[in-house]
Design a protein around this motif. Structure first.
Motif, PDB file in Angstrom:
ATOM      1  N   VAL A 127     -20.446 -15.462 -16.167  1.00 55.91           N
ATOM      2  CA  VAL A 127     -20.443 -15.126 -14.471  1.00 55.91           C
ATOM      3  C   VAL A 127     -19.265 -14.219 -14.210  1.00 55.91           C
ATOM      4  CG1 VAL A 127     -19.020 -17.367 -14.198  1.00 55.91           C
ATOM      5  CG2 VAL A 127     -20.914 -16.543 -12.559  1.00 55.91           C
ATOM      6  N   ILE A 128     -18.198 -13.988 -14.871  1.00 52.47           N
ATOM      7  CA  ILE A 128     -17.006 -13.268 -14.534  1.00 52.47           C
ATOM      8  C   ILE A 128     -17.368 -11.775 -14.201  1.00 52.47           C
ATOM      9  CG2 ILE A 128     -14.932 -12.276 -15.503  1.00 52.47           C
ATOM     10  CD1 ILE A 128     -14.554 -15.047 -16.756  1.00 52.47           C
ATOM     11  N   VAL A 129     -18.582 -11.596 -15.104  1.00 52.94           N
ATOM     12  CA  VAL A 129     -19.041  -9.962 -14.934  1.00 52.94           C
ATOM     13  C   VAL A 129     -19.670 -10.083 -13.687  1.00 52.94           C
ATOM     14  CG1 VAL A 129     -20.513  -8.137 -15.836  1.00 52.94           C
ATOM     15  CG2 VAL A 129     -19.089  -9.612 -17.186  1.00 52.94           C
ATOM     16  N   ILE A 165     -21.056 -21.561 -11.495  1.00 55.20           N
ATOM     17  CA  ILE A 165     -19.569 -21.987 -11.048  1.00 55.20           C
ATOM     18  C   ILE A 165     -19.584 -23.443 -10.981  1.00 55.20           C
ATOM     19  CG2 ILE A 165     -17.979 -22.063  -9.016  1.00 55.20           C
ATOM     20  CD1 ILE A 165     -18.464 -18.825  -9.060  1.00 55.20           C
ATOM     21  N   ILE A 166     -20.749 -23.749 -10.315  1.00 58.93           N
ATOM     22  CA  ILE A 166     -20.839 -25.417 -10.280  1.00 58.93           C
ATOM     23  C   ILE A 166     -21.071 -26.195 -11.296  1.00 58.93           C
ATOM     24  CG2 ILE A 166     -22.628 -27.174  -9.180  1.00 58.93           C
ATOM     25  CD1 ILE A 166     -23.031 -25.293  -6.808  1.00 58.93           C
ATOM     26  N   TRP A 167     -21.918 -25.541 -12.369  1.00 53.46           N
ATOM     27  CA  TRP A 167     -22.098 -26.097 -13.750  1.00 53.46           C
ATOM     28  C   TRP A 167     -20.839 -26.242 -14.326  1.00 53.46           C
ATOM     29  CZ3 TRP A 167     -21.278 -25.440 -18.742  1.00 53.46           C
ATOM     30  CH2 TRP A 167     -22.013 -26.266 -19.630  1.00 53.46           C
ATOM     31  N   LEU A 168     -20.069 -24.961 -14.355  1.00 60.40           N
ATOM     32  CA  LEU A 168     -18.670 -24.996 -15.143  1.00 60.40           C
ATOM     33  C   LEU A 168     -17.560 -25.967 -14.470  1.00 60.40           C
ATOM     34  CD1 LEU A 168     -18.190 -21.274 -15.447  1.00 60.40           C
ATOM     35  CD2 LEU A 168     -18.556 -22.855 -17.141  1.00 60.40           C
ATOM     36  N   ALA A 169     -17.695 -26.335 -12.971  1.00 61.15           N
ATOM     37  CA  ALA A 169     -16.844 -27.194 -12.538  1.00 61.15           C
ATOM     38  C   ALA A 169     -17.175 -28.691 -12.732  1.00 61.15           C
ATOM     39  CB  ALA A 169     -16.789 -26.873 -10.953  1.00 61.15           C
ATOM     40  N   ALA A 184     -23.201 -28.187 -28.063  1.00 60.63           N
ATOM     41  CA  ALA A 184     -24.283 -27.719 -27.139  1.00 60.63           C
ATOM     42  C   ALA A 184     -23.496 -27.342 -25.565  1.00 60.63           C
ATOM     43  CB  ALA A 184     -25.343 -28.772 -26.856  1.00 60.63           C
ATOM     44  N   THR A 185     -22.610 -28.322 -25.324  1.00 67.47           N
ATOM     45  CA  THR A 185     -21.949 -27.823 -24.056  1.00 67.47           C
ATOM     46  C   THR A 185     -21.011 -26.536 -24.167  1.00 67.47           C
ATOM     47  OG1 THR A 185     -22.004 -30.236 -23.443  1.00 67.47           O
ATOM     48  CG2 THR A 185     -20.491 -28.816 -22.256  1.00 67.47           C
ATOM     49  N   ILE A 222     -19.769 -20.849 -22.777  1.00 68.54           N
ATOM     50  CA  ILE A 222     -19.607 -19.671 -23.036  1.00 68.54           C
ATOM     51  C   ILE A 222     -20.707 -18.633 -22.559  1.00 68.54           C
ATOM     52  CG2 ILE A 222     -19.679 -18.085 -25.030  1.00 68.54           C
ATOM     53  CD1 ILE A 222     -18.571 -20.340 -26.795  1.00 68.54           C
ATOM     54  N   ASN A 223     -21.891 -19.219 -22.528  1.00 65.10           N
ATOM     55  CA  ASN A 223     -22.981 -18.354 -21.861  1.00 65.10           C
ATOM     56  C   ASN A 223     -22.572 -18.260 -20.272  1.00 65.10           C
ATOM     57  OD1 ASN A 223     -24.205 -17.809 -23.994  1.00 65.10           O
ATOM     58  ND2 ASN A 223     -25.733 -19.613 -23.945  1.00 65.10           N
TER      59      ASN A 223
END
Length: 145
Positions: A120-122, A90-94, A109-110, A115-116
Motif C-alpha cells: 500500500v506504500i506504493v 491501512i485499516i487491516w494493518l492497524a 499467514a498473518t 507483507i502483501n
C-alpha cells in the motif's frame, strides 16, 4: 448573486500534471497485475468446495483488478479504487497486523498478508492527496433533492 459550484463529477485529467497521471497509472498497473496473478487463477479454476468468505474475497479482489486496469485509461475517474485499496489495507494493518505484532502472536499467514498489504506504500505514494482533499473532502457534495 454569485453561485458556488462544486467541481465537476467528470474531472478533466488536465487538472493534474501528466507525471501525476502516469504515477497513478503505475499504481493501477501494480494493483491490476498483482491481483490478476494471484486472484484470477483462483477464480477461473475454483472448486465447488470453496469456503464462502474465501470466495467473496477472491471475487471482490478480481473485480478490483478489472477496475484497476480500467484506471490505466481513466486514472482520475477511477481514483476511488486507489482510495479503497489504501483505506482497507491501512485499516487491516492497524486493527489486525499491528496488535498481533505488538503482542508477538503473528503467525505465518498473518505475516504473509501483512507483507502483501505493505505494498500500500506504493499506492499511497502515487495518490494525488492534495487533489483528493480538494475534490473529495473540501468540495461541496452532490445535492440531495
Amino acid at each position: 448573486m454569485a453561485t458556488i459550484t462544486a467541481p465537476s463529477a467528470h474531472t478533466s485529467p488536465a487538472d493534474l500534471p501528466l507525471y501525476r497521471l502516469h504515477l497513478m497509472r503505475a499504481g493501477y498497473l501494480l494493483m491490476g497485475i498483482g491481483l490478476a496473478v494471484v486472484k484470477w487463477p483462483a477464480v477461473i479454476s475454483h472448486s465447488d468446495s470453496w469456503p464462502l468468505f474465501e470466495g467473496v474475497v477472491a471475487c471482490i479482489l478480481t473485480a478490483m483488478s478489472l477496475l484497476a486496469f480500467l484506471g490505466l485509461r481513466y486514472p482520475v475517474r477511477l481514483l476511488p479504487i486507489l482510495l479503497f485499496e489504501s483505506i482497507w489495507k491501512i485499516i487491516w494493518l492497524a486493527v489486525v497486523a499491528l496488535p498481533k505484532a505488538a503482542a508477538g502472536t503473528m503467525d505465518a499467514a498473518t505475516q504473509e498478508v501483512t507483507i502483501n498489504c505493505a505494498v500500500v506504500i506504493v499506492i499511497l505514494a502515487v495518490t494525488p492527496w492534495p487533489y483528493v482533499w480538494q475534490h473529495y473532502v473540501r468540495a461541496h457534495g452532490d445535492r440531495w433533492r
